[in-house]
Design an enzyme around this catalytic site. Sequence first.
Site, PDB file in Angstrom:
ATOM      1  N   TYR A 221       0.681  -1.226  -0.076  1.00  0.00           N
ATOM      2  CA  TYR A 221       0.085   0.044   0.186  1.00  0.00           C
ATOM      3  C   TYR A 221       0.866   1.249   0.081  1.00  0.00           C
ATOM      4  CZ  TYR A 221      -3.535   2.967   1.017  1.00  0.00           C
ATOM      5  OH  TYR A 221      -4.748   4.191   0.855  1.00  0.00           O
ATOM      6  N   SER A 301      -6.637   1.023  -4.511  1.00  0.00           N
ATOM      7  CA  SER A 301      -6.625   2.548  -4.052  1.00  0.00           C
ATOM      8  C   SER A 301      -5.380   3.079  -4.236  1.00  0.00           C
ATOM      9  CB  SER A 301      -7.300   2.681  -2.941  1.00  0.00           C
ATOM     10  OG  SER A 301      -7.606   4.067  -2.800  1.00  0.00           O
ATOM     11  N   ASP A 384     -18.074   4.036  -8.214  1.00  0.00           N
ATOM     12  CA  ASP A 384     -16.749   4.330  -7.342  1.00  0.00           C
ATOM     13  C   ASP A 384     -16.714   6.029  -7.289  1.00  0.00           C
ATOM     14  OD1 ASP A 384     -14.589   4.766  -5.708  1.00  0.00           O
ATOM     15  OD2 ASP A 384     -13.484   3.236  -6.488  1.00  0.00           O
ATOM     16  N   HIS A 420     -16.138   1.825  -4.038  1.00  0.00           N
ATOM     17  CA  HIS A 420     -14.755   1.752  -3.709  1.00  0.00           C
ATOM     18  C   HIS A 420     -14.406   0.386  -3.038  1.00  0.00           C
ATOM     19  CE1 HIS A 420     -10.771   3.558  -3.886  1.00  0.00           C
ATOM     20  NE2 HIS A 420     -10.404   3.331  -2.630  1.00  0.00           N
TER      21      HIS A 420
END
Length: 450
Positions: A221, A301, A384, A420
């Site tokens: 991430y 994301s 989203d 999302h």
Amino acid sequence: EDGRYLVITVSKGTDDRYRILVRDLEEPYAMPVELIDNFDAEYSLVGNDGPVLYFTNDLGAPRRRLIAIDLRRPGQEHWKTIIPECEKTLLGVGLVGNLFVAEYLDDVKTRVKIFTTDGQFIREVDLPGIGSASGFGGRRADTETFYTFSSFTVPPTIYRYDMITGRSTLFRRSEVKFNTDDYTVEQVFYTSKDGTRVPMFLAHRKGIKLDGTNPTLLYGYGGFSASMTPDFRITPLLWMEMGGVYAVANLRGGGEYGEEWHQAGTKLQKQNVFDDFIAAAEWLIDNKYTSPSKLAIQGGSNGGLLVGAVMLQRPELFAACLPAVGVMDMLRFHKFTAGRYWVDDYGSSDDPEEFKALLAYSPYHNIKPGTRYPATLATTADTDDRVVPGHTFKFMAALQAAHAADDVPVLVRIETRAGHGAGTPTSKLIETVADLYAFLFKSLGMKHDD
């Protein structure tokens, strides 16, 4: 807890930087008074002793500390440090049984310590192993609290903790049909491009051969101060049951080592995040866990941006890539929905210096025609409203046009009536995971007996 004060926290952007206002509810005509009048640091309320308020705070302490602010003398020169900053990252503090329960990250593993209200250390909570613990809530008069412990191979387990004796007892264990003894979890450290020491967790079946043939899924991430701690999820377990190695790299940009670690992966330093991820992949290959033909990467994301960036910078390093709901156009992200709040981490193309840094890695702008890219299955959702699907649409259209290998699929999966990710029905989650793992099964040349 005593109900006397209303504490109002005002935030700005995505960074943990707050203004604080306080109103005395015993004064019927009192107005909220500013206690902290700027957005320079984090102030998270823990509790109070009358007019003395306790906050976790990172002002001058990037790994956080616990401070006391007396409303009768609120000036910074009168603040008192109760639990000072240390080498471990302070995640949060609870006030239970007239004791402070402080949760730390120690090389990304949870450690919990008990202190008196004047900051004297009493004991450390004995946890079951390498993993993540959370909870420890309650009231000042309580003599017990509860916490949850989990790890990659340990389903969430609730324990009762006696604040007087310091003893943990099992309260409830999640029932999952798999044998934890068949798997192992280890933590390794590797060196990134600039010499930074970066941790990574590995989970897999016991007894695997380090011969470079293990199908491996590397997850990352690296942003918004989010810490990738070892926790239990069904999908990585399924991957391990399929014979795969599951790896989680704790990249800069996260919160694993406090605010300095976070800032080292933001704005003009964002390339550090990608370098950390690439170095993780190289470590897995060099140590014979896997090889480029057996290595896949995944992130969602901000992690989708991560996957998009590194697959373009080092396409030969990966066999398959799974970017999910990624931020792919770094020059215009701030012009859509919530994107304007992300400039705290990414910077903005409206700033000339940050424009150059963003352009250097923006996935949409760095696709090179005629390049053989890894097999790619991007995922997004048609509604989203956080990372608009246009990011994925543009990126994948450009990737398909530039891709130079007809035998390597470059696909996009678009979920309908979804966003999302949060709140997605279980049935849709199962369908998505089935498609992703089928794609990896084919792309990594896995066999049924794996």
